[in-house]
Design a protein around this motif. Sequence first.
Motif, PDB file in Angstrom:
ATOM      1  N   ALA A   1      13.284 -10.293  -9.770  1.00  0.00           N
ATOM      2  CA  ALA A   1      14.653 -10.785  -9.547  1.00  0.00           C
ATOM      3  C   ALA A   1      15.610  -9.600  -9.553  1.00  0.00           C
ATOM      4  O   ALA A   1      16.577  -9.545 -10.311  1.00  0.00           O
ATOM      5  CB  ALA A   1      15.031 -11.798 -10.608  1.00  0.00           C
ATOM      6  N   GLY A   2      15.336  -8.650  -8.680  1.00  0.00           N
ATOM      7  CA  GLY A   2      16.109  -7.421  -8.658  1.00  0.00           C
ATOM      8  C   GLY A   2      17.256  -7.470  -7.659  1.00  0.00           C
ATOM      9  O   GLY A   2      17.587  -8.506  -7.079  1.00  0.00           O
ATOM     10  N   SER A   3      17.872  -6.316  -7.448  1.00  0.00           N
ATOM     11  CA  SER A   3      19.027  -6.211  -6.566  1.00  0.00           C
ATOM     12  C   SER A   3      18.967  -4.863  -5.860  1.00  0.00           C
ATOM     13  O   SER A   3      18.480  -3.873  -6.429  1.00  0.00           O
ATOM     14  CB  SER A   3      20.317  -6.333  -7.382  1.00  0.00           C
ATOM     15  N   TRP A   4      19.437  -4.847  -4.614  1.00  0.00           N
ATOM     16  CA  TRP A   4      19.435  -3.604  -3.821  1.00  0.00           C
ATOM     17  C   TRP A   4      20.697  -3.552  -2.978  1.00  0.00           C
ATOM     18  O   TRP A   4      21.115  -4.576  -2.422  1.00  0.00           O
ATOM     19  CB  TRP A   4      18.187  -3.556  -2.941  1.00  0.00           C
ATOM     20  N   GLU A   5      21.309  -2.379  -2.888  1.00  0.00           N
ATOM     21  CA  GLU A   5      22.558  -2.233  -2.149  1.00  0.00           C
ATOM     22  C   GLU A   5      22.475  -1.096  -1.141  1.00  0.00           C
ATOM     23  O   GLU A   5      21.835  -0.070  -1.387  1.00  0.00           O
ATOM     24  CB  GLU A   5      23.718  -1.953  -3.113  1.00  0.00           C
ATOM     25  N   LYS A   6      23.126  -1.318  -0.001  1.00  0.00           N
ATOM     26  CA  LYS A   6      23.231  -0.249   1.000  1.00  0.00           C
ATOM     27  C   LYS A   6      24.388  -0.577   1.955  1.00  0.00           C
ATOM     28  O   LYS A   6      24.475  -1.689   2.480  1.00  0.00           O
ATOM     29  CB  LYS A   6      21.931  -0.096   1.799  1.00  0.00           C
ATOM     30  N   ASP A   7      25.246   0.389   2.136  1.00  0.00           N
ATOM     31  CA  ASP A   7      26.329   0.314   3.131  1.00  0.00           C
ATOM     32  C   ASP A   7      27.174  -0.950   2.991  1.00  0.00           C
ATOM     33  O   ASP A   7      27.547  -1.590   3.994  1.00  0.00           O
ATOM     34  CB  ASP A   7      25.759   0.397   4.549  1.00  0.00           C
ATOM     35  N   GLY A   8      27.460  -1.342   1.761  1.00  0.00           N
ATOM     36  CA  GLY A   8      28.312  -2.491   1.528  1.00  0.00           C
ATOM     37  C   GLY A   8      27.599  -3.822   1.483  1.00  0.00           C
ATOM     38  O   GLY A   8      28.237  -4.856   1.242  1.00  0.00           O
ATOM     39  N   PHE A   9      26.299  -3.836   1.719  1.00  0.00           N
ATOM     40  CA  PHE A   9      25.491  -5.044   1.606  1.00  0.00           C
ATOM     41  C   PHE A   9      24.764  -5.026   0.259  1.00  0.00           C
ATOM     42  O   PHE A   9      24.214  -3.991  -0.135  1.00  0.00           O
ATOM     43  CB  PHE A   9      24.447  -5.119   2.723  1.00  0.00           C
ATOM     44  N   ARG A  10      24.774  -6.174  -0.462  1.00  0.00           N
ATOM     45  CA  ARG A  10      24.023  -6.268  -1.710  1.00  0.00           C
ATOM     46  C   ARG A  10      23.068  -7.446  -1.621  1.00  0.00           C
ATOM     47  O   ARG A  10      23.459  -8.578  -1.340  1.00  0.00           O
ATOM     48  CB  ARG A  10      24.946  -6.470  -2.913  1.00  0.00           C
ATOM     49  N   PHE A  11      21.784  -7.136  -1.820  1.00  0.00           N
ATOM     50  CA  PHE A  11      20.726  -8.119  -1.654  1.00  0.00           C
ATOM     51  C   PHE A  11      20.055  -8.468  -2.978  1.00  0.00           C
ATOM     52  O   PHE A  11      19.713  -7.566  -3.755  1.00  0.00           O
ATOM     53  CB  PHE A  11      19.632  -7.583  -0.719  1.00  0.00           C
ATOM     54  N   ASP A  12      19.858  -9.757  -3.243  1.00  0.00           N
ATOM     55  CA  ASP A  12      18.871 -10.167  -4.234  1.00  0.00           C
ATOM     56  C   ASP A  12      17.509  -9.922  -3.614  1.00  0.00           C
ATOM     57  O   ASP A  12      17.289 -10.230  -2.434  1.00  0.00           O
ATOM     58  CB  ASP A  12      19.014 -11.654  -4.570  1.00  0.00           C
ATOM     59  N   THR A  13      16.579  -9.397  -4.386  1.00  0.00           N
ATOM     60  CA  THR A  13      15.266  -9.055  -3.831  1.00  0.00           C
ATOM     61  C   THR A  13      14.172 -10.023  -4.269  1.00  0.00           C
ATOM     62  O   THR A  13      12.987  -9.740  -4.107  1.00  0.00           O
ATOM     63  CB  THR A  13      14.863  -7.627  -4.244  1.00  0.00           C
ATOM     64  N   GLY A  14      14.578 -11.160  -4.840  1.00  0.00           N
ATOM     65  CA  GLY A  14      13.583 -12.112  -5.306  1.00  0.00           C
ATOM     66  C   GLY A  14      14.110 -13.527  -5.258  1.00  0.00           C
ATOM     67  O   GLY A  14      14.548 -13.996  -4.206  1.00  0.00           O
ATOM     68  N   PRO A  15      14.088 -14.242  -6.375  1.00  0.00           N
ATOM     69  CA  PRO A  15      14.464 -15.664  -6.399  1.00  0.00           C
ATOM     70  C   PRO A  15      15.860 -15.897  -5.813  1.00  0.00           C
ATOM     71  O   PRO A  15      16.773 -15.088  -5.993  1.00  0.00           O
ATOM     72  CB  PRO A  15      14.436 -16.018  -7.884  1.00  0.00           C
ATOM     73  N   SER A  16      15.999 -17.048  -5.123  1.00  0.00           N
ATOM     74  CA  SER A  16      17.290 -17.358  -4.513  1.00  0.00           C
ATOM     75  C   SER A  16      17.624 -18.844  -4.556  1.00  0.00           C
ATOM     76  O   SER A  16      18.633 -19.255  -3.990  1.00  0.00           O
ATOM     77  CB  SER A  16      17.308 -16.875  -3.049  1.00  0.00           C
ATOM     78  N   TRP A  17      16.784 -19.666  -5.211  1.00  0.00           N
ATOM     79  CA  TRP A  17      17.052 -21.094  -5.367  1.00  0.00           C
ATOM     80  C   TRP A  17      17.330 -21.375  -6.843  1.00  0.00           C
ATOM     81  O   TRP A  17      16.484 -21.113  -7.697  1.00  0.00           O
ATOM     82  CB  TRP A  17      15.864 -21.941  -4.914  1.00  0.00           C
ATOM     83  N   TYR A  18      18.487 -21.925  -7.137  1.00  0.00           N
ATOM     84  CA  TYR A  18      18.840 -22.294  -8.511  1.00  0.00           C
ATOM     85  C   TYR A  18      18.512 -23.769  -8.680  1.00  0.00           C
ATOM     86  O   TYR A  18      19.273 -24.658  -8.276  1.00  0.00           O
ATOM     87  CB  TYR A  18      20.329 -22.028  -8.761  1.00  0.00           C
ATOM     88  N   LEU A  19      17.348 -24.026  -9.255  1.00  0.00           N
ATOM     89  CA  LEU A  19      16.858 -25.378  -9.494  1.00  0.00           C
ATOM     90  C   LEU A  19      16.635 -25.565 -11.000  1.00  0.00           C
ATOM     91  O   LEU A  19      16.675 -24.606 -11.766  1.00  0.00           O
ATOM     92  CB  LEU A  19      15.558 -25.623  -8.728  1.00  0.00           C
ATOM     93  N   MET A  20      16.400 -26.805 -11.420  1.00  0.00           N
ATOM     94  CA  MET A  20      16.201 -27.133 -12.833  1.00  0.00           C
ATOM     95  C   MET A  20      17.371 -26.622 -13.678  1.00  0.00           C
ATOM     96  O   MET A  20      17.180 -25.891 -14.656  1.00  0.00           O
ATOM     97  CB  MET A  20      14.870 -26.580 -13.340  1.00  0.00           C
ATOM     98  N   PRO A  21      18.599 -26.992 -13.341  1.00  0.00           N
ATOM     99  CA  PRO A  21      19.751 -26.453 -14.078  1.00  0.00           C
ATOM    100  C   PRO A  21      19.727 -26.771 -15.563  1.00  0.00           C
ATOM    101  O   PRO A  21      20.270 -26.002 -16.372  1.00  0.00           O
ATOM    102  CB  PRO A  21      20.950 -27.115 -13.384  1.00  0.00           C
ATOM    103  N   GLU A  22      19.078 -27.890 -15.945  1.00  0.00           N
ATOM    104  CA  GLU A  22      19.053 -28.235 -17.370  1.00  0.00           C
ATOM    105  C   GLU A  22      18.245 -27.233 -18.182  1.00  0.00           C
ATOM    106  O   GLU A  22      18.485 -27.056 -19.386  1.00  0.00           O
ATOM    107  CB  GLU A  22      18.511 -29.656 -17.581  1.00  0.00           C
TER     108      GLU A  22
END
Length: 517
Positions: A41-62
């Motif tokens: 669940a990392g993060s990467w940035e380049k030229d003004g773009f910031r990317f999550d490099t892993g999970p992207s669905w927020y499920l099971m909020p409880e």
Amino acid sequence: MTRRIAIIGGGITGLATAALLADRGDEVTVLEALDDVGGRAGSWEKDGFRFDTGPSWYLMPEVFDHFFALLGTTAAEQLDLVRLDPAYRVYHEGESEPFDVVSGRDAAVAAFEARESGAGENLATYLDSAGEIYDLAVSRFLYDPYISLKGLTHPDVLSKLGTLLPLLLRPLSTHVEKRFADPVLRQVLGYPAVFLGGSPYDAPSLYHLMSHLDLDDGVLYPRGGFVQIIRAIARLAEERGAVIRTGSRVERIITVGDVATGVRLADGTRIEADHVISTADMHHTETALLPRELRSRSDAWWDKRVPSFGALLILLGVEGELPELEHHTLLFTKDWKANFDAIFGAEHAGAIPDPASLYVCRPSATDDDVAPAGHENLFVLVPMPAAPELGHGGVDGAGDPAIEAAADAVIAQIASWTGVADLADRVRVRRTISPGDFAADFGSFRGGALGLAHTLGQSAMFRPGLRSKVDGLLYAGQTVLPGVGLPMCLISAELVVKLLDGDVSTGRLPEPLASER
């Protein structure tokens, strides 16, 4: 007494474990090999773009709510959560118009009915079952360390055996196909198996419970990206006294006899500990950090395990807007089974399916902070064989030729299926990540993206437990109980805390009362 705890790995499991233990007053040190926390669940940035490099669905909020409550706070205080509408969009091979999947019982039923006569009523019944099984899973299965059969003999479980057994013994695909004829609806209901690292043709139909999450509950997104979850948990851990050390690769778990007494880093530093908790992949921990005689499982045992799919990740910074894509967009091929056979078959082709069923996340649809104004941020996930030998990715086309050629084909497929003919020409930032990178960066078992797949033999009590044969060493994370995904990793952290406290109960830890916060 204050316990000295060394935690291997600064992904969400390691950070969550650190926060919970430091909150108890333990002396906690988190050791992360990479230069930043987050792991997959990392993060990467380049030229003004910031990317999550892993999970992207927020499920099971409880599950998130419960975790934050244990620390005297709330998800609402720590995160800026947004509900997505529609939940996601589906493009099906050969169809010119997409199908938008909406959340909320009434809306989902109406959308299914509009696509297939009778599917709305069938979905309502399907979701009733999914909700019932989900509630049972949360209350009786997910927070159970399976030290005994106590949880499995609870009256709530025994009373449902007649329902549970068929769900365990038939695959999700069969369960869905008996109820729905439309191929797109079948794929929407079968796709949750991918969240579990597997295939709907292998995952038990018990996991139809996942449809309760996206169709009944809804899909959320934390503004700023999933890195905000990592930052929040790291902040809570440090506020409670945990020390987080990045660039600190553990080379060995120090043992005296069959007792873990600390860890040795690659630079030779030794850290003494009363307990070591490894949140790295269990296979890496056992084969790289322990001597053979202290491993809990043999090479023969690992040879029989089923890794999750591998993944080709493509991070794209794109000039101009892309309204053809929603925040979450799925592309499904007609011959879906052939896709999964290519990925999981005993004799897989050794290449990425073409065309591929794939997933595209466009967080810039919801979030102004992930791309420059007027530009788009795309995260593309293509399930592929868990085969590190297929090569490594790279930045701006610098990955191995086979990986970059596959990425080119995927970009062309997205362009063709969604009607964005000039997509490739508009790419300004590009990075590819492949199973070779998962193996090198995370010690991932066979280069799989999500640990062990959730087959019947690798779920619940059949999944590797958290105890090692080495006294003082515990495992946590996605290769052990309870499974893959951010919510499961938070639960895994809680299970470790319970075991360290001698608590073998099958439920959640009690949340502090508001007056105690």
